[in-house]
Design a protein around this motif. Structure first.
Motif, PDB file in Angstrom:
ATOM      1  N   PRO A   1     -52.329   0.627   1.559  1.00  0.00           N
ATOM      2  CA  PRO A   1     -52.798   1.634   2.644  1.00  0.00           C
ATOM      3  C   PRO A   1     -51.996   2.700   3.179  1.00  0.00           C
ATOM      4  O   PRO A   1     -50.909   2.717   2.978  1.00  0.00           O
ATOM      5  CB  PRO A   1     -53.395   0.731   3.963  1.00  0.00           C
ATOM      6  N   ASN A   2     -52.616   3.855   3.163  1.00  0.00           N
ATOM      7  CA  ASN A   2     -51.770   4.971   3.659  1.00  0.00           C
ATOM      8  C   ASN A   2     -51.086   5.721   2.663  1.00  0.00           C
ATOM      9  O   ASN A   2     -50.518   6.761   2.807  1.00  0.00           O
ATOM     10  CB  ASN A   2     -51.004   4.843   4.935  1.00  0.00           C
ATOM     11  N   ILE A   3     -51.129   5.363   1.550  1.00  0.00           N
ATOM     12  CA  ILE A   3     -50.372   5.840   0.297  1.00  0.00           C
ATOM     13  C   ILE A   3     -51.136   6.419  -0.543  1.00  0.00           C
ATOM     14  O   ILE A   3     -51.922   5.944  -1.442  1.00  0.00           O
ATOM     15  CB  ILE A   3     -49.490   4.907  -0.373  1.00  0.00           C
ATOM     16  N   GLN A   4     -51.273   7.846  -0.637  1.00  0.00           N
ATOM     17  CA  GLN A   4     -52.004   8.639  -1.361  1.00  0.00           C
ATOM     18  C   GLN A   4     -51.294   9.138  -2.537  1.00  0.00           C
ATOM     19  O   GLN A   4     -49.919   8.793  -2.488  1.00  0.00           O
ATOM     20  CB  GLN A   4     -52.756   9.986  -0.538  1.00  0.00           C
ATOM     21  N   ARG A   5     -51.769   9.750  -3.741  1.00  0.00           N
ATOM     22  CA  ARG A   5     -50.941  10.032  -4.963  1.00  0.00           C
ATOM     23  C   ARG A   5     -49.886  10.867  -4.577  1.00  0.00           C
ATOM     24  O   ARG A   5     -48.805  10.846  -4.951  1.00  0.00           O
ATOM     25  CB  ARG A   5     -51.840  10.508  -5.900  1.00  0.00           C
ATOM     26  N   SER A   6     -50.206  11.995  -3.596  1.00  0.00           N
ATOM     27  CA  SER A   6     -49.021  13.060  -3.269  1.00  0.00           C
ATOM     28  C   SER A   6     -47.936  12.287  -2.648  1.00  0.00           C
ATOM     29  O   SER A   6     -46.788  12.535  -3.260  1.00  0.00           O
ATOM     30  CB  SER A   6     -49.605  13.977  -2.265  1.00  0.00           C
ATOM     31  N   LEU A   7     -48.043  11.141  -1.772  1.00  0.00           N
ATOM     32  CA  LEU A   7     -47.092  10.418  -1.180  1.00  0.00           C
ATOM     33  C   LEU A   7     -46.257   9.496  -2.296  1.00  0.00           C
ATOM     34  O   LEU A   7     -45.005   9.429  -2.379  1.00  0.00           O
ATOM     35  CB  LEU A   7     -47.423   9.728   0.000  1.00  0.00           C
ATOM     36  N   GLU A   8     -47.270   9.178  -3.210  1.00  0.00           N
ATOM     37  CA  GLU A   8     -46.700   8.201  -4.082  1.00  0.00           C
ATOM     38  C   GLU A   8     -45.862   8.974  -5.163  1.00  0.00           C
ATOM     39  O   GLU A   8     -44.440   8.380  -5.363  1.00  0.00           O
ATOM     40  CB  GLU A   8     -47.726   7.597  -4.912  1.00  0.00           C
ATOM     41  N   ARG A   9     -46.001  10.331  -5.365  1.00  0.00           N
ATOM     42  CA  ARG A   9     -45.264  10.980  -6.099  1.00  0.00           C
ATOM     43  C   ARG A   9     -43.915  11.281  -5.559  1.00  0.00           C
ATOM     44  O   ARG A   9     -42.730  11.076  -6.256  1.00  0.00           O
ATOM     45  CB  ARG A   9     -45.817  12.304  -6.717  1.00  0.00           C
ATOM     46  N   LYS A  10     -43.900  11.583  -4.248  1.00  0.00           N
ATOM     47  CA  LYS A  10     -42.816  11.688  -3.502  1.00  0.00           C
ATOM     48  C   LYS A  10     -41.801  10.630  -3.541  1.00  0.00           C
ATOM     49  O   LYS A  10     -40.554  10.679  -3.614  1.00  0.00           O
ATOM     50  CB  LYS A  10     -43.011  12.307  -2.274  1.00  0.00           C
ATOM     51  N   LEU A  11     -42.381   9.441  -3.174  1.00  0.00           N
ATOM     52  CA  LEU A  11     -41.645   8.174  -3.252  1.00  0.00           C
ATOM     53  C   LEU A  11     -40.837   7.899  -4.646  1.00  0.00           C
ATOM     54  O   LEU A  11     -39.973   7.242  -4.714  1.00  0.00           O
ATOM     55  CB  LEU A  11     -42.729   6.790  -2.938  1.00  0.00           C
ATOM     56  N   LYS A  12     -41.691   8.136  -5.663  1.00  0.00           N
ATOM     57  CA  LYS A  12     -41.098   8.033  -6.924  1.00  0.00           C
ATOM     58  C   LYS A  12     -39.827   8.800  -7.219  1.00  0.00           C
ATOM     59  O   LYS A  12     -38.853   8.516  -7.910  1.00  0.00           O
ATOM     60  CB  LYS A  12     -42.054   8.176  -8.092  1.00  0.00           C
ATOM     61  N   GLY A  13     -39.988  10.193  -6.430  1.00  0.00           N
ATOM     62  CA  GLY A  13     -38.907  11.116  -6.645  1.00  0.00           C
ATOM     63  C   GLY A  13     -37.655  10.507  -5.842  1.00  0.00           C
ATOM     64  O   GLY A  13     -36.537  11.069  -6.375  1.00  0.00           O
ATOM     65  N   VAL A  14     -37.757   9.713  -5.093  1.00  0.00           N
ATOM     66  CA  VAL A  14     -36.522   9.087  -4.250  1.00  0.00           C
ATOM     67  C   VAL A  14     -36.077   7.774  -4.714  1.00  0.00           C
ATOM     68  O   VAL A  14     -35.400   7.020  -4.085  1.00  0.00           O
ATOM     69  CB  VAL A  14     -36.757   9.276  -2.699  1.00  0.00           C
ATOM     70  N   GLY A  15     -36.759   7.113  -5.931  1.00  0.00           N
ATOM     71  CA  GLY A  15     -36.612   6.051  -6.586  1.00  0.00           C
ATOM     72  C   GLY A  15     -37.565   4.961  -6.207  1.00  0.00           C
ATOM     73  O   GLY A  15     -37.163   3.809  -6.481  1.00  0.00           O
ATOM     74  N   ILE A  16     -38.466   5.131  -5.307  1.00  0.00           N
ATOM     75  CA  ILE A  16     -39.228   4.057  -4.727  1.00  0.00           C
ATOM     76  C   ILE A  16     -40.402   3.993  -5.838  1.00  0.00           C
ATOM     77  O   ILE A  16     -41.145   4.782  -5.506  1.00  0.00           O
ATOM     78  CB  ILE A  16     -39.738   4.056  -3.426  1.00  0.00           C
ATOM     79  N   LYS A  17     -40.473   3.098  -6.699  1.00  0.00           N
ATOM     80  CA  LYS A  17     -41.335   3.165  -7.778  1.00  0.00           C
ATOM     81  C   LYS A  17     -42.644   1.969  -7.615  1.00  0.00           C
ATOM     82  O   LYS A  17     -43.438   2.214  -8.202  1.00  0.00           O
ATOM     83  CB  LYS A  17     -40.674   2.998  -9.190  1.00  0.00           C
ATOM     84  N   THR A  18     -42.154   0.928  -7.045  1.00  0.00           N
ATOM     85  CA  THR A  18     -43.218  -0.175  -6.669  1.00  0.00           C
ATOM     86  C   THR A  18     -43.147  -0.485  -5.317  1.00  0.00           C
ATOM     87  O   THR A  18     -42.407  -0.117  -4.772  1.00  0.00           O
ATOM     88  CB  THR A  18     -42.514  -1.416  -7.762  1.00  0.00           C
ATOM     89  N   VAL A  19     -44.288  -1.483  -5.247  1.00  0.00           N
ATOM     90  CA  VAL A  19     -44.481  -1.951  -3.876  1.00  0.00           C
ATOM     91  C   VAL A  19     -43.130  -2.638  -3.403  1.00  0.00           C
ATOM     92  O   VAL A  19     -42.655  -2.597  -2.176  1.00  0.00           O
ATOM     93  CB  VAL A  19     -45.796  -2.980  -3.787  1.00  0.00           C
TER      94      VAL A  19
END
Length: 190
Positions: A116-134
């Motif tokens: 919940p609350n994680i759209q693709r745009s936020l997912e891309r930002k998270l991956k950019g800071v090393g957060i790739k999985t739940v």
């Protein structure tokens, strides 16, 4: 044919579909009976094998389309004449399907945008800071992840993102996070 299937797979339920009967065990479909012929539902892993050995694939016609292929393959007489062979085939496909569903579920559980609350745009930002999985998100925590994002985004990063992250970790929409918890999260940032 229905009698044969009932004898081999006790507990099978039958539902009308594709102009025939769908064969289900524990709410999982494993075959079709159409025109007194049995078709096995193929797992993804075995589709190419059945094609290679020449088993006929079930197809049907839709209004606008000539021929739609399904994942059901006509079982040859040699399997229908031997209960052990047919039972083995059905069991193999049910087991394979179960493994495929488990893998699919595990894949979805590791995808951030399934939270919940994680759209693709936020997912891309998270991956950019090393957060790739739940698991990365949960083990790092909302406040630390937000701080990493803030280093890149600067003051344009809204505090609402912090609540999105917390909600994702909890498995809830950001709106249901209690007010005292939101205040607590904000205090950790200062």
């Amino acid at each position: 044919m229905k009698k044969l299937i009932e004898n081999i797979m006790p507990g099978t339920t039958f539902i009308t579909m594709f102009g025939g009967l769908g064969c289900f065990i524990n709410n999982e479909i494993y075959g079709l009976i159409i025109n007194d012929r049995f078709y096995i539902r193929s797992s993804n892993a075995n589709i190419s094998y059945y094609k290679k050995i020449g088993w006929l694939r079930h197809s049907y016609s839709k209004k606008k389309y000539n021929n739609t292929l399904t994942r059901y393959f006509r079982v040859p007489e040699e399997y229908l004449d031997c209960d052990k062979k047919l039972l083995s085939l059905i069991t193999l496909e049910l087991r394979q399907r179960s493994h495929e569903l488990t893998r699919l579920q595990e894949d979805n559980e590791s995808k951030l945008n399934k939270l919940p609350n994680i759209q693709r745009s936020l997912e891309r930002k998270l991956k950019g800071v090393g957060i790739k999985t739940v698991e990365d998100l949960k083990s790092t925590g909302a406040v630390q992840v937000y701080s990493k994002l803030k280093e890149i985004e600067g003051d344009s990063l809204r505090k609402e993102i912090l609540f999105c992250l917390e909600g994702a970790i909890r498995g809830v929409r950001k709106e249901v996070i209690p007010k005292h918890r939101k205040e607590e999260l904000i205090s950790y940032l200062n």
